[in-house]
Design an enzyme around this catalytic site. Sequence first.
Site, PDB file in Angstrom:
ATOM      1  N   HIS A 139     -14.785   7.450   2.279  1.00 53.00           N
ATOM      2  CA  HIS A 139     -15.758   6.922   3.239  1.00 53.00           C
ATOM      3  C   HIS A 139     -15.307   7.114   4.685  1.00 53.00           C
ATOM      4  CE1 HIS A 139     -13.278   3.139   2.976  1.00 53.00           C
ATOM      5  NE2 HIS A 139     -13.598   3.059   4.252  1.00 53.00           N
TER       6      HIS A 139
ATOM      7  N   ASP B 183     -13.610   7.060  -4.062  1.00 52.12           N
ATOM      8  CA  ASP B 183     -13.338   6.814  -2.645  1.00 52.12           C
ATOM      9  C   ASP B 183     -11.965   7.365  -2.252  1.00 52.12           C
ATOM     10  OD1 ASP B 183     -13.943   6.042  -0.097  1.00 52.12           O
ATOM     11  OD2 ASP B 183     -13.423   3.932  -0.365  1.00 52.12           O
TER      12      ASP B 183
ATOM     13  N   SER C  54      -8.533   1.283   6.132  1.00 48.94           N
ATOM     14  CA  SER C  54      -8.939   2.052   4.954  1.00 48.94           C
ATOM     15  C   SER C  54      -8.158   3.352   4.854  1.00 48.94           C
ATOM     16  CB  SER C  54     -10.433   2.378   5.029  1.00 48.94           C
ATOM     17  OG  SER C  54     -11.208   1.220   4.929  1.00 48.94           O
TER      18      SER C  54
END
Length: 465
Positions: free
Chosen positions: A120, A160, A231
């Site tokens: 992402h 992801d 992230s």
Amino acid sequence: RLMAVYRGMAEKFKAEGLYAPAVFNYLRSLAAGNAAQPLDPSWLSYVKEARDEGSLEAIGILSHGQDKDQETFIRSAMTGVVTVYVDKGLKIEGGRGYPDRVVGSAFQIDPSGYYLTNYHVIASEVDPEYEGYSRLSIRPFLHPEARVPAKVVGWSEALDLALIKSQEISSYTFSLSAERIPAKGERVYALGSPIGLKSSVSSGIVSASGRKILPRGEALQIDAPVNPGSSGGPLIDAKGALVGIVFAGLSGFQGLNFAMPMPWVRSFAIRLFKGGELSLPWLGFTVAKTLSGSLEVDYIFPSKTAVMLQDRIVAIDGMEVPDLDAAQRIISNKPLQSLAAVTLSRNGKLMTILHRCTSQISKPFEAAVKSDTIENLVAGLMGMRIEHIRGPRGTGGTYKASVVWPGKTADESGISTDDTIKIVRFNPNIKIGIAVLDFIQKSPAKGYLEKTIRVGIRLDSPNFL
């Protein structure tokens, strides 16, 4: 003597171009000899030629060895973490232009400048539906003022995960050697760049494991502070071992953050080196866990299959599958187009069928909305089996709930077996990935009192095999 035997085997494998076994025998020779004997970094040039799970593990061992204390390890490990920047140009709000940036973290898993991060973070680089400007770069630990161009090598939206390559080579390479999942209550450390603040370390504990957040695999729930920009950063334990990759935090909820554990990261990181989008094998149906602990088929994607609703999955390729995670790991590691021997129980009878592992469709329920019936979609998304009683099929029809699987949306909405359900409206919104269902429920246990309920259901089920 044993040291010489292992060293000889290492040299033999190296001469044959079998680099991963060569390195492991080299490591065994060190273990059999003097514990103080230094590692020879020149072996890195052989290890990185292999790029399999074994070589990625060896790379980490050879590149940094065993650090003596936690402070030294964290300080050293931070040099292998970079800040990821995706410049998406300008966004216009209220007639004004604002810089549009995505910030994340990544960590080096191969000493040639390969870094692991989240999909992402870099999605605009590879998403065919994105039509705007997008430029990927990293900011290295030692030169935070520099922006070094990078490119995406491989990615998986379902997991992801993404592998990026840069000319910037960090002095530290993380080892993908850990297979264990940290225990509940265990101390962990998240390294990364929250909101772009480079070289940040936050600590916390593992709150839980086995959370179904992503379409494939399970996640660790951690309370280590995580913010946008974290992230893609590594999660390490108190001994410095890599135990996961941070991928999400829920805004508005303190200490509710998630990381993918190493068994899943390790299985797929090596496949990303092949380049392009990673195709995940699947069988094309979802399963629900019953109160007795068995896995029961509760939805079948529109296709030809020998599997039937309420079949109980016992084993795959002779390996028992006590839970969804075990079943998904077996299927995920099978080659595309290979056959899986699925042992199931149907009406109390055991049977084994051969099922081909095809490439999983991205966002299966979003695709199914265009081809499957409303009653099948409602049943699959809600986690119940329904039988038509009267009226039209789908919207306006009345059904009886013959099976309600525990823990699914129907169960949590208060629907019980033998309740009648009239579908008033079913409105799937693919753009936001949510389906809204309005229905009227009558329950015999509550004197057939009529109740109108609206439920919002996610279209990205994590229960597909």
